[in-house]
Motif scaffolding. Structure first.
Motif, PDB file in Angstrom:
ATOM      1  N   SER A  81      46.680  54.727  79.456  1.00  0.00           N
ATOM      2  CA  SER A  81      46.464  55.114  80.856  1.00  0.00           C
ATOM      3  C   SER A  81      46.418  53.838  81.678  1.00  0.00           C
ATOM      4  N   MET A  82      46.929  53.922  82.906  1.00  0.00           N
ATOM      5  CA  MET A  82      47.115  52.717  83.725  1.00  0.00           C
ATOM      6  C   MET A  82      46.263  52.772  84.994  1.00  0.00           C
ATOM      7  N   ASP A  83      45.884  51.587  85.473  1.00  0.00           N
ATOM      8  CA  ASP A  83      45.347  51.407  86.817  1.00  0.00           C
ATOM      9  C   ASP A  83      46.384  50.562  87.539  1.00  0.00           C
ATOM     10  N   GLY A  84      47.242  51.154  88.295  1.00  0.00           N
ATOM     11  CA  GLY A  84      48.341  50.405  88.903  1.00  0.00           C
ATOM     12  C   GLY A  84      49.216  49.809  87.821  1.00  0.00           C
ATOM     13  N   LYS A 110      48.143  47.604  85.596  1.00  0.00           N
ATOM     14  CA  LYS A 110      47.346  47.148  84.450  1.00  0.00           C
ATOM     15  C   LYS A 110      46.877  48.313  83.583  1.00  0.00           C
ATOM     16  N   VAL A 111      46.702  48.024  82.317  1.00  0.00           N
ATOM     17  CA  VAL A 111      46.262  49.055  81.373  1.00  0.00           C
ATOM     18  C   VAL A 111      44.781  49.337  81.609  1.00  0.00           C
ATOM     19  N   ARG A 112      44.439  50.615  81.837  1.00  0.00           N
ATOM     20  CA  ARG A 112      43.014  50.983  81.908  1.00  0.00           C
ATOM     21  C   ARG A 112      42.499  51.147  80.484  1.00  0.00           C
ATOM     22  N   LYS A 113      43.257  51.899  79.677  1.00  0.00           N
ATOM     23  CA  LYS A 113      42.807  52.159  78.307  1.00  0.00           C
ATOM     24  C   LYS A 113      44.033  52.338  77.414  1.00  0.00           C
ATOM     25  N   ALA A 114      43.985  51.715  76.255  1.00  0.00           N
ATOM     26  CA  ALA A 114      45.074  51.911  75.278  1.00  0.00           C
ATOM     27  C   ALA A 114      44.487  52.530  74.007  1.00  0.00           C
ATOM     28  N   GLY A 115      45.216  53.463  73.447  1.00  0.00           N
ATOM     29  CA  GLY A 115      44.823  54.059  72.161  1.00  0.00           C
ATOM     30  C   GLY A 115      45.977  53.862  71.183  1.00  0.00           C
ATOM     31  N   ILE A 116      45.668  53.336  70.004  1.00  0.00           N
ATOM     32  CA  ILE A 116      46.740  53.063  69.025  1.00  0.00           C
ATOM     33  C   ILE A 116      46.301  53.549  67.645  1.00  0.00           C
ATOM     34  N   GLY A 117      47.107  54.417  67.035  1.00  0.00           N
ATOM     35  CA  GLY A 117      46.824  54.906  65.682  1.00  0.00           C
ATOM     36  C   GLY A 117      48.019  54.635  64.778  1.00  0.00           C
ATOM     37  N   LEU A 118      47.737  54.316  63.515  1.00  0.00           N
ATOM     38  CA  LEU A 118      48.808  53.940  62.588  1.00  0.00           C
ATOM     39  C   LEU A 118      48.897  54.907  61.414  1.00  0.00           C
ATOM     40  N   THR A 119      50.116  55.280  61.058  1.00  0.00           N
ATOM     41  CA  THR A 119      50.371  56.172  59.921  1.00  0.00           C
ATOM     42  C   THR A 119      50.918  55.378  58.743  1.00  0.00           C
ATOM     43  N   ALA A 135      43.817  45.508  68.968  1.00  0.00           N
ATOM     44  CA  ALA A 135      45.007  45.558  69.836  1.00  0.00           C
ATOM     45  C   ALA A 135      44.715  46.411  71.072  1.00  0.00           C
ATOM     46  N   GLU A 136      43.991  47.520  70.879  1.00  0.00           N
ATOM     47  CA  GLU A 136      43.628  48.381  72.024  1.00  0.00           C
ATOM     48  C   GLU A 136      42.811  47.581  73.032  1.00  0.00           C
ATOM     49  N   GLU A 137      41.807  46.867  72.525  1.00  0.00           N
ATOM     50  CA  GLU A 137      40.905  46.124  73.426  1.00  0.00           C
ATOM     51  C   GLU A 137      41.641  44.964  74.103  1.00  0.00           C
ATOM     52  N   TYR A 138      42.557  44.355  73.375  1.00  0.00           N
ATOM     53  CA  TYR A 138      43.316  43.245  73.953  1.00  0.00           C
ATOM     54  C   TYR A 138      44.137  43.718  75.166  1.00  0.00           C
ATOM     55  N   LEU A 139      44.726  44.907  75.042  1.00  0.00           N
ATOM     56  CA  LEU A 139      45.612  45.379  76.116  1.00  0.00           C
ATOM     57  C   LEU A 139      44.851  45.825  77.371  1.00  0.00           C
ATOM     58  N   ALA A 140      43.586  46.228  77.199  1.00  0.00           N
ATOM     59  CA  ALA A 140      42.830  46.753  78.347  1.00  0.00           C
ATOM     60  C   ALA A 140      42.737  45.699  79.448  1.00  0.00           C
ATOM     61  N   GLY A 141      43.087  46.090  80.668  1.00  0.00           N
ATOM     62  CA  GLY A 141      43.005  45.186  81.819  1.00  0.00           C
ATOM     63  C   GLY A 141      44.225  44.280  81.957  1.00  0.00           C
ATOM     64  N   LYS A 198      57.395  50.608  75.369  1.00  0.00           N
ATOM     65  CA  LYS A 198      58.477  50.536  76.370  1.00  0.00           C
ATOM     66  C   LYS A 198      59.082  51.918  76.639  1.00  0.00           C
ATOM     67  N   GLY A 199      58.879  52.840  75.721  1.00  0.00           N
ATOM     68  CA  GLY A 199      59.459  54.181  75.881  1.00  0.00           C
ATOM     69  C   GLY A 199      58.509  55.177  76.522  1.00  0.00           C
ATOM     70  N   ILE A 200      57.292  54.735  76.851  1.00  0.00           N
ATOM     71  CA  ILE A 200      56.340  55.683  77.437  1.00  0.00           C
ATOM     72  C   ILE A 200      56.740  55.966  78.890  1.00  0.00           C
ATOM     73  N   GLY A 201      56.884  57.252  79.199  1.00  0.00           N
ATOM     74  CA  GLY A 201      57.309  57.627  80.550  1.00  0.00           C
ATOM     75  C   GLY A 201      56.220  57.359  81.581  1.00  0.00           C
ATOM     76  N   GLY A 202      56.608  56.925  82.779  1.00  0.00           N
ATOM     77  CA  GLY A 202      55.661  56.793  83.887  1.00  0.00           C
ATOM     78  C   GLY A 202      54.738  55.594  83.807  1.00  0.00           C
ATOM     79  N   VAL A 203      54.996  54.672  82.864  1.00  0.00           N
ATOM     80  CA  VAL A 203      54.128  53.496  82.731  1.00  0.00           C
ATOM     81  C   VAL A 203      54.897  52.272  83.208  1.00  0.00           C
ATOM     82  N   PRO A 204      54.405  51.570  84.245  1.00  0.00           N
ATOM     83  CA  PRO A 204      55.147  50.387  84.704  1.00  0.00           C
ATOM     84  C   PRO A 204      55.110  49.273  83.679  1.00  0.00           C
ATOM     85  N   LYS A 205      56.271  48.652  83.390  1.00  0.00           N
ATOM     86  CA  LYS A 205      56.279  47.559  82.400  1.00  0.00           C
ATOM     87  C   LYS A 205      56.497  46.240  83.132  1.00  0.00           C
TER      88      LYS A 205
END
Ligand SMILES: Cc1cc2nc3c(=O)[nH]c(=O)nc-3n(C[C@H](O)[C@H](O)[C@H](O)COP(=O)(O)OP(=O)(O)OC[C@H]3O[C@@H](n4cnc5c(N)ncnc54)[C@H](O)[C@@H]3O)c2cc1C
Length: 284
Positions: free
Chosen positions: A200-203, A205-214, A226-232, A277-284
């Motif tokens: 989820s984004m704030d403008g 910047k990343v507000r919150k990232a969730g990452i799960g691995l299979t 990695a989630e915490e690193y991306l926040a903000g 990069k493939g997530i829709g609606g997220v500014p890169k």
């Protein structure tokens, strides 16, 4: 091969099922049977009693309640793949469901079974980690809620105790978007490895990232660093490259027929960046 003999019970309520399970320590729940039945038929396991929860009312349904998406544990994988509200609000979940096995398995296998089986190669658990899902669990005497990140204990081992049934999956609706990327050899295969990313984004910047691995270790994994690193942070190439390195802090790969540890690490980092990069609606 035929399975060993077992007694079959088909209770009509959660209370009845939970009571039976708590009095029979080796009894097993049967949901869609897509993992349990093959194990029995191949005689990798045998159980004295099977408790079929397929006739219990109230374990079905996909609904938004307050800030949560609630999914009954007996909802089958194809229903999740086809649900338009899930596709719109939780694309990672939808994408994972559509890539599980084949239509036959998806029509029988349930989300609850996929989670409770505790197979690190199953696809839903990583999505549950990325979406910060919670699981409602009932026994004959009490109900409790367990966070996805606390549920997966070891390979084929979960926080469920004998006599407990997963009844509902609750996913917070945080206005985020995501993707599930899975690398497999052939159509319908289990993941060699997979990754769920939810952002989820704030403008910009990343507000919150969730990452799960299979299939990156003994259980599905949550890549918290990695989630915490991306926040903000902005989703710049540099930030994504650094976050992809942090994924490797939780992985526990082994060399096997699917490839070397080095190959899997490279693949995971690549899939992560492609997923973001493939997530829709997220500014890169
Ligand atoms: C050919 C094939 C390919 C597959 N490929 C994939 C794949 O690519 N990705 C993937 O994720 N999965 C895959 N699967 C597994 C499939 O998704 C299963 O459906 C799923 O793992 C189990 O769901 P089920 O409802 O069939 O559970 P079951 O087989 O009925 O049960 C599985 C386990 O969970 C327990 N359990 C089930 N429901 C509950 C509950 N509500 N409360 C407590 N315990 C419960 C059972 O006791 C059992 O131990 C594949 C299966 C097959 C046969």
């Amino acid at each position: 091969m035929f399975p060993d003999k077992f007694d079959y019970y088909a209770p009509k309520s959660i209370e009845e099922a939970a009571k039976f399970l708590s009095g029979h320590e080796d009894a097993k729940v049967l949901a869609g049977g897509q993992s349990l039945i093959p194990l029995l038929k191949l005689r990798f396991t045998s159980v004295p009693e099977i408790v079929d929860i397929g006739r219990i009312k109230g374990l079905d349904g996909i609904a938004f309640q307050g800030n949560y998406l609630e999914i009954g544990s007996m909802v089958c994988t194809s229903e999740i793949a086809e649900d338009s509200s899930i596709r719109k609000k939780f694309p990672a979940l939808s994408e994972a469901a559509g890539q599980i096995a084949d239509p036959l398995v998806r029509n029988r296998g349930t989300i609850g079974g996929d989670i409770c089986h505790g197979d690190p190669a199953n696809d839903f658990p990583a999505v549950m980690m990325a979406l910060d899902a919670e699981f409602e669990i009932s026994s004959a005497t009490k109900k409790r809620t367990v966070k996805a990140e606390d549920f997966f204990v070891d390979t084929f081992s979960t926080a469920l105790e004998q006599g407990e049934i997963l009844t509902k999956i609750k996913i917070p609706d945080t206005g985020s978007s995501g993707r599930y990327m899975k690398y497999k050899k052939y159509a319908g295969d289990f993941s060699i490895l997979g990754i769920a990313v939810n952002i989820s984004m704030d403008g910009k910047k990343v507000r919150k990232a969730g990452i799960g691995l299979t299939n990156c270790g003994p259980t599905a994994l949550k890549a918290r660093e990695a989630e915490e690193y991306l926040a903000g942070k902005e989703l710049s190439d540099d930030n994504l490259a650094k976050a992809s390195e942090l994924l490797l802090k939780v992985t526990d790969f082994m060399d096997d027929d699917n490839g070397s540890v080095k190959f899997k690490e490279k693949l995971l980092k690549y899939l992560f960046i492609r997923a973001v990069k493939g997530i829709g609606g997220v500014p890169k």
